[in-house]
Design a protein around this motif. Structure first.
Motif, PDB file in Angstrom:
ATOM      1  N   SER A   1       0.864  -1.221   0.095  1.00  0.00           N
ATOM      2  CA  SER A   1       0.047  -0.053   0.011  1.00  0.00           C
ATOM      3  C   SER A   1       0.853   1.408  -0.184  1.00  0.00           C
ATOM      4  O   SER A   1       0.428   2.363  -0.451  1.00  0.00           O
TER       5      SER A   1
ATOM      6  N   VAL B   1      -5.446  -0.020  -1.062  1.00  0.00           N
ATOM      7  CA  VAL B   1      -5.951   0.716  -2.268  1.00  0.00           C
ATOM      8  C   VAL B   1      -5.481  -0.513  -3.495  1.00  0.00           C
ATOM      9  O   VAL B   1      -4.202  -0.566  -3.910  1.00  0.00           O
TER      10      VAL B   1
ATOM     11  N   ARG C   1      -4.646  -2.645  -6.544  1.00  0.00           N
ATOM     12  CA  ARG C   1      -3.915  -2.521  -7.760  1.00  0.00           C
ATOM     13  C   ARG C   1      -2.929  -3.490  -8.016  1.00  0.00           C
ATOM     14  O   ARG C   1      -1.975  -3.881  -7.178  1.00  0.00           O
TER      15      ARG C   1
ATOM     16  N   PRO D   1      -0.479  -3.473 -14.138  1.00  0.00           N
ATOM     17  CA  PRO D   1      -0.474  -2.112 -13.538  1.00  0.00           C
ATOM     18  C   PRO D   1      -1.847  -1.157 -13.845  1.00  0.00           C
ATOM     19  O   PRO D   1      -2.096  -0.458 -13.166  1.00  0.00           O
TER      20      PRO D   1
ATOM     21  N   TYR E   1      -6.828   0.463  -8.639  1.00  0.00           N
ATOM     22  CA  TYR E   1      -7.591   1.515  -8.215  1.00  0.00           C
ATOM     23  C   TYR E   1      -6.131   2.420  -7.895  1.00  0.00           C
ATOM     24  O   TYR E   1      -5.335   1.958  -7.519  1.00  0.00           O
ATOM     25  N   SER E   2      -6.569   3.844  -7.712  1.00  0.00           N
ATOM     26  CA  SER E   2      -5.531   4.495  -7.316  1.00  0.00           C
ATOM     27  C   SER E   2      -5.856   5.670  -6.395  1.00  0.00           C
ATOM     28  O   SER E   2      -4.902   6.140  -5.684  1.00  0.00           O
ATOM     29  N   GLU E   3      -6.976   5.527  -5.908  1.00  0.00           N
ATOM     30  CA  GLU E   3      -7.514   6.301  -4.823  1.00  0.00           C
ATOM     31  C   GLU E   3      -7.933   5.570  -3.339  1.00  0.00           C
ATOM     32  O   GLU E   3      -8.507   4.670  -3.759  1.00  0.00           O
TER      33      GLU E   3
END
Length: 266
Positions: free
Chosen positions: A106, A225, A227, A232, A236-238
């Motif tokens: 993370s 999060v 991913r 890649p 998600y990124s948020e």
């Protein structure tokens, strides 16, 4: 006289040939019976593994779901614990250690924060419902095969978020045999509901993304999060409140992992 001797010798040769032929036929018969017996035993083992254990686990899991519904959701938490505590995973889920894999990717720093404590290991404490698939499966803490997954449960990766909390509520389940609760999660589509009932509270997640194939060591898929570190572009990124379902793929194989992600419906 010579002709008579010649006839006798020829008769002895014929008898020997018939004896050898009979012996060969007997050996082939025994080998055939052995092959049939072995085939029947193998078939019975396959039936036991694929059909009987599946029915047993499914029946037992349905009974646990019924009991949890009667009790209003199951286990009640009392003492908070720190993120990242928990036991290592079994063979079925993503990564070698779900505790380290779930939080190590993370990139978070600072002192650990307290969250709702995890229920006792192998004790079913909630129910995951997948309406599109008609699935209702008990949720238990940990991803050990014998004590959790082989019972037909969905196993909660240690160190990942609790239902409804910020972070990633990550689950593993069998795709084939032992109740096979996640067999058809590849059929889920964006917007499908994933419902988690825990002690009278309901958390509804909406499917957002599916990763059709990744390696068993792709621990990024169960990070707070989520991913993929193998693909890649997937994930998600948020920060948010996520749910992750993981299982083996292709069917009847554990070569890769299939992943479904969802986000909490606010």
């Amino acid at each position: 006289m010579r002709d008579r001797v010649r006839v006798v010798v020829q008769g002895k040769g014929r008898r020997r040939w018939h004896a050898r032929r009979a012996g060969l036929a007997g050996a082939l018969w025994v080998a055939g019976e052995l092959a049939v017996t072995v085939g029947v035993v193998v078939m019975l083992l396959v039936v036991h593994q694929v059909w009987w254990t599946n029915r047993q686990a499914l029946r037992a899991a349905h009974e646990v779901v019924r009991e949890l519904e009667e009790e209003g959701g199951g286990w009640a938490a009392a003492v908070p614990e720190e993120v990242g505590e928990g036991e290592p995973s079994g063979e079925e889920p993503v990564g070698e250690s779900s505790g380290s894999g779930g939080s190590g990717s993370s990139g978070n720093s600072g002192p650990p924060r307290t969250v709702k404590p995890s229920p006792p290991r192998a004790s079913a404490y909630g129910v995951l419902r997948i309406p599109r698939l008609g699935v209702a499966v008990p949720v238990a803490q940990g991803v050990d095969k014998r004590s959790v997954l082989d019972k037909g449960y969905a196993g909660h990766y240690a160190g990942t978020a609790q239902p409804g909390a910020e972070g990633n509520f990550a689950l593993a389940g069998h795709r084939n045999t032992h109740g096979e609760p996640f067999r058809y999660i590849n059929r889920l589509r964006a917007g499908d509901e994933l419902i988690v009932d825990v002690r009278g509270k309901r958390y509804v997640y909406l499917v957002g993304q599916t990763l059709a194939e990744t390696t068993e060591r792709d621990t990024g898929v169960i990070a707070p999060v989520p991913r993929s570190i193998v693909s890649p572009g997937a994930g998600y990124s948020e920060p948010g409140a996520y749910i992750t379902l993981t299982t083996c793929t292709p069917e009847y194989s554990s070569k890769y992992r299939l992943v479904v992600w969802g986000t909490l419906k606010r």
